[in-house]
Design a protein around this motif. Structure first.
Motif, PDB file in Angstrom:
ATOM      1  N   ALA A   4      10.697  -9.122  -2.043  1.00  0.00           N
ATOM      2  CA  ALA A   4      10.513  -8.381  -3.207  1.00  0.00           C
ATOM      3  C   ALA A   4       9.115  -8.206  -3.376  1.00  0.00           C
ATOM      4  CB  ALA A   4      10.990  -9.570  -4.391  1.00  0.00           C
ATOM      5  N   TYR A   5       8.815  -7.073  -3.999  1.00  0.00           N
ATOM      6  CA  TYR A   5       7.629  -6.401  -4.434  1.00  0.00           C
ATOM      7  C   TYR A   5       8.076  -5.999  -5.900  1.00  0.00           C
ATOM      8  CZ  TYR A   5       7.688  -6.237   0.665  1.00  0.00           C
ATOM      9  OH  TYR A   5       7.719  -6.441   1.891  1.00  0.00           O
ATOM     10  N   TRP A   6       6.493  -6.351  -6.668  1.00  0.00           N
ATOM     11  CA  TRP A   6       6.884  -5.937  -8.030  1.00  0.00           C
ATOM     12  C   TRP A   6       5.367  -5.164  -8.582  1.00  0.00           C
ATOM     13  CZ3 TRP A   6       7.277 -10.761  -6.022  1.00  0.00           C
ATOM     14  CH2 TRP A   6       6.009 -11.501  -6.400  1.00  0.00           C
ATOM     15  N   THR A   7       5.653  -4.534  -9.685  1.00  0.00           N
ATOM     16  CA  THR A   7       4.350  -3.996 -10.136  1.00  0.00           C
ATOM     17  C   THR A   7       4.188  -4.686 -11.601  1.00  0.00           C
ATOM     18  OG1 THR A   7       5.579  -2.586 -11.812  1.00  0.00           O
ATOM     19  CG2 THR A   7       5.321  -1.530  -9.682  1.00  0.00           C
ATOM     20  N   GLU A   8       3.009  -4.410 -12.189  1.00  0.00           N
ATOM     21  CA  GLU A   8       2.592  -5.128 -13.242  1.00  0.00           C
ATOM     22  C   GLU A   8       3.686  -4.893 -14.395  1.00  0.00           C
ATOM     23  OE1 GLU A   8      -1.292  -4.827 -15.735  1.00  0.00           O
ATOM     24  OE2 GLU A   8      -1.719  -5.886 -14.048  1.00  0.00           O
ATOM     25  N   GLU A   9       4.191  -3.566 -14.382  1.00  0.00           N
ATOM     26  CA  GLU A   9       5.012  -3.359 -15.395  1.00  0.00           C
ATOM     27  C   GLU A   9       6.416  -3.622 -15.298  1.00  0.00           C
ATOM     28  OE1 GLU A   9       3.085  -1.283 -13.781  1.00  0.00           O
ATOM     29  OE2 GLU A   9       1.608  -1.136 -15.348  1.00  0.00           O
ATOM     30  N   GLY A  10       6.894  -4.599 -14.135  1.00  0.00           N
ATOM     31  CA  GLY A  10       7.791  -5.151 -14.165  1.00  0.00           C
ATOM     32  C   GLY A  10       9.011  -4.590 -13.227  1.00  0.00           C
ATOM     33  N   ASP A  11       8.753  -3.602 -12.508  1.00  0.00           N
ATOM     34  CA  ASP A  11       9.376  -2.800 -11.570  1.00  0.00           C
ATOM     35  C   ASP A  11       9.577  -3.524 -10.308  1.00  0.00           C
ATOM     36  OD1 ASP A  11      10.114  -0.618 -13.289  1.00  0.00           O
ATOM     37  OD2 ASP A  11       8.026   0.134 -13.001  1.00  0.00           O
ATOM     38  N   TYR A  12      10.778  -3.792  -9.710  1.00  0.00           N
ATOM     39  CA  TYR A  12      10.934  -4.256  -8.515  1.00  0.00           C
ATOM     40  C   TYR A  12      11.627  -3.525  -7.456  1.00  0.00           C
ATOM     41  CZ  TYR A  12       9.941  -8.435 -11.361  1.00  0.00           C
ATOM     42  OH  TYR A  12       9.389  -9.524 -12.122  1.00  0.00           O
ATOM     43  N   LEU A  13      10.987  -3.732  -6.216  1.00  0.00           N
ATOM     44  CA  LEU A  13      11.695  -3.307  -4.947  1.00  0.00           C
ATOM     45  C   LEU A  13      12.113  -4.355  -4.157  1.00  0.00           C
ATOM     46  CD1 LEU A  13      12.242  -0.925  -2.568  1.00  0.00           C
ATOM     47  CD2 LEU A  13       9.926  -1.549  -2.076  1.00  0.00           C
ATOM     48  N   ASN A  27       0.804  -1.125   0.025  1.00  0.00           N
ATOM     49  CA  ASN A  27      -0.059  -0.064   0.106  1.00  0.00           C
ATOM     50  C   ASN A  27       0.758   1.312   0.042  1.00  0.00           C
ATOM     51  OD1 ASN A  27      -2.426  -1.453  -0.071  1.00  0.00           O
ATOM     52  ND2 ASN A  27      -2.488  -1.724   2.312  1.00  0.00           N
ATOM     53  N   LYS A  28       2.135   1.073  -0.067  1.00  0.00           N
ATOM     54  CA  LYS A  28       3.182   2.104  -0.233  1.00  0.00           C
ATOM     55  C   LYS A  28       3.075   2.857   1.206  1.00  0.00           C
ATOM     56  CE  LYS A  28       3.399   2.065  -5.111  1.00  0.00           C
ATOM     57  NZ  LYS A  28       3.233   2.540  -6.063  1.00  0.00           N
ATOM     58  N   GLU A  29       2.976   2.200   2.316  1.00  0.00           N
ATOM     59  CA  GLU A  29       3.210   2.796   3.520  1.00  0.00           C
ATOM     60  C   GLU A  29       4.278   2.462   4.320  1.00  0.00           C
ATOM     61  OE1 GLU A  29      -0.468   1.052   5.182  1.00  0.00           O
ATOM     62  OE2 GLU A  29      -1.719   2.736   4.196  1.00  0.00           O
ATOM     63  N   ILE A  30       5.531   2.513   3.396  1.00  0.00           N
ATOM     64  CA  ILE A  30       6.804   2.149   3.826  1.00  0.00           C
ATOM     65  C   ILE A  30       7.166   2.745   5.312  1.00  0.00           C
ATOM     66  CG2 ILE A  30       8.156   3.919   2.747  1.00  0.00           C
ATOM     67  CD1 ILE A  30       9.228   0.264   2.869  1.00  0.00           C
ATOM     68  N   THR A  71       6.142   9.096   0.256  1.00  0.00           N
ATOM     69  CA  THR A  71       6.014   9.869  -1.018  1.00  0.00           C
ATOM     70  C   THR A  71       7.357   9.374  -1.845  1.00  0.00           C
ATOM     71  OG1 THR A  71       5.076  11.819   0.375  1.00  0.00           O
ATOM     72  CG2 THR A  71       6.253  12.085  -1.847  1.00  0.00           C
ATOM     73  N   ALA A  72       8.449   9.108  -1.276  1.00  0.00           N
ATOM     74  CA  ALA A  72       9.707   8.749  -1.994  1.00  0.00           C
ATOM     75  C   ALA A  72       9.254   7.447  -2.715  1.00  0.00           C
ATOM     76  CB  ALA A  72      10.759   8.697  -1.179  1.00  0.00           C
ATOM     77  N   LEU A  73       8.461   6.665  -1.929  1.00  0.00           N
ATOM     78  CA  LEU A  73       8.397   5.275  -2.698  1.00  0.00           C
ATOM     79  C   LEU A  73       7.133   5.298  -3.623  1.00  0.00           C
ATOM     80  CD1 LEU A  73       8.664   2.155  -2.526  1.00  0.00           C
ATOM     81  CD2 LEU A  73       6.850   2.015  -0.778  1.00  0.00           C
ATOM     82  N   SER A  74       6.085   6.161  -3.603  1.00  0.00           N
ATOM     83  CA  SER A  74       5.029   6.406  -4.422  1.00  0.00           C
ATOM     84  C   SER A  74       5.685   7.165  -5.569  1.00  0.00           C
ATOM     85  CB  SER A  74       3.918   7.237  -3.990  1.00  0.00           C
ATOM     86  OG  SER A  74       3.447   6.614  -2.916  1.00  0.00           O
ATOM     87  N   GLU A  75       6.784   7.928  -5.253  1.00  0.00           N
ATOM     88  CA  GLU A  75       7.601   8.514  -6.589  1.00  0.00           C
ATOM     89  C   GLU A  75       8.273   7.504  -7.267  1.00  0.00           C
ATOM     90  OE1 GLU A  75       9.314  12.006  -5.025  1.00  0.00           O
ATOM     91  OE2 GLU A  75       7.590  13.080  -4.929  1.00  0.00           O
ATOM     92  N   ALA A  76       9.150   6.780  -6.566  1.00  0.00           N
ATOM     93  CA  ALA A  76      10.008   5.816  -7.280  1.00  0.00           C
ATOM     94  C   ALA A  76       8.969   4.666  -8.093  1.00  0.00           C
ATOM     95  CB  ALA A  76      10.909   5.051  -6.307  1.00  0.00           C
ATOM     96  N   PRO A  90       5.314   4.695  -9.317  1.00  0.00           N
ATOM     97  CA  PRO A  90       4.056   5.196  -9.336  1.00  0.00           C
ATOM     98  C   PRO A  90       2.852   4.020  -9.653  1.00  0.00           C
ATOM     99  CG  PRO A  90       5.507   5.605 -11.349  1.00  0.00           C
ATOM    100  CD  PRO A  90       6.115   4.977 -10.344  1.00  0.00           C
ATOM    101  N   ASP A  91       3.322   3.049 -10.216  1.00  0.00           N
ATOM    102  CA  ASP A  91       2.323   1.847 -10.399  1.00  0.00           C
ATOM    103  C   ASP A  91       2.175   1.183  -9.394  1.00  0.00           C
ATOM    104  OD1 ASP A  91       2.016   2.660 -13.088  1.00  0.00           O
ATOM    105  OD2 ASP A  91       3.935   1.747 -13.522  1.00  0.00           O
ATOM    106  N   PRO A  92       1.038   0.683  -8.801  1.00  0.00           N
ATOM    107  CA  PRO A  92       0.777  -0.160  -7.719  1.00  0.00           C
ATOM    108  C   PRO A  92       1.502  -1.521  -7.915  1.00  0.00           C
ATOM    109  CG  PRO A  92      -1.194  -0.361  -9.260  1.00  0.00           C
ATOM    110  CD  PRO A  92      -0.292   0.650  -9.758  1.00  0.00           C
ATOM    111  N   PHE A  93       2.035  -1.945  -6.517  1.00  0.00           N
ATOM    112  CA  PHE A  93       2.528  -3.149  -6.442  1.00  0.00           C
ATOM    113  C   PHE A  93       1.624  -4.161  -6.476  1.00  0.00           C
ATOM    114  CE2 PHE A  93       5.754  -0.826  -3.940  1.00  0.00           C
ATOM    115  CZ  PHE A  93       6.727  -1.195  -4.604  1.00  0.00           C
ATOM    116  N   VAL A  94       1.770  -5.157  -7.263  1.00  0.00           N
ATOM    117  CA  VAL A  94       0.789  -6.340  -7.645  1.00  0.00           C
ATOM    118  C   VAL A  94       1.297  -7.801  -6.996  1.00  0.00           C
ATOM    119  CG1 VAL A  94      -0.072  -5.407  -9.738  1.00  0.00           C
ATOM    120  CG2 VAL A  94       1.987  -7.069 -10.191  1.00  0.00           C
TER     121      VAL A  94
END
Length: 139
Positions: A99-108, A42-45, A68-73, A75-79
């Motif tokens: 690991a956390y990832w978005t549908e677009e293939g971005d990983y944290l 939920n981007k409440e890091i 805010t920094a996580l949401s900016e880095a 922008p798409d939701p983690f899925v």
């Protein structure tokens, strides 16, 4: 004979108590990890870090900055989220790579080091990156 039976019973009870304590610690850890993952998803890091490191006191403004920094880095939701690697170390230490990832293939990726003393487990170190190789090399 009775002495041996009592000794055996005491050992069984001690082993059972130790096993239950370990099970309870793992259950508590899994519950906390599920809540932590939900917060990160939920981007409440800021709140997630505040929860797992009670000795680190973050102000509301600092939590908002992290969020805010996580949401900016990202922008798409983690899925999705997963524990990539988990390893028990010596003397009550443990390391985890999440690991956390978005549908677009971005990983944290998050790296956690924990220490268990008696019935208390605490997170003593947290890092994050978007580079898989930075943390997986530690296992």
């Amino acid at each position: 004979m009775i002495k041996n039976s009592l000794l055996s019973a005491a050992l069984v009870l001690a082993a059972t108590t130790t096993a239950q304590a370990q099970t309870n610690l793992r259950t508590q850890f899994n519950q906390a990890l599920a809540l932590f993952n939900e917060m990160v998803m939920n981007k409440e890091i800021g709140e997630a870090i505040d929860m797992i490191q009670p000795d680190v006191v973050l102000s509301d403004a600092e939590k908002a900055e992290y969020n805010t920094a996580l949401s900016e880095a990202f922008p798409d939701p983690f899925v999705g989220s997963s524990t990539v690697q988990s390893e028990t170390l010596k003397s009550g230490f443990r390391q985890e790579m999440l690991a956390y990832w978005t549908e677009e293939g971005d990983y944290l990726y998050l790296y956690l080091v924990m220490h268990t003393q008696g019935a208390q487990q605490q997170v003593i170190h947290v890092e994050h990156t978007t580079t898989f190789s930075k943390f997986i090399a530690r296992f």
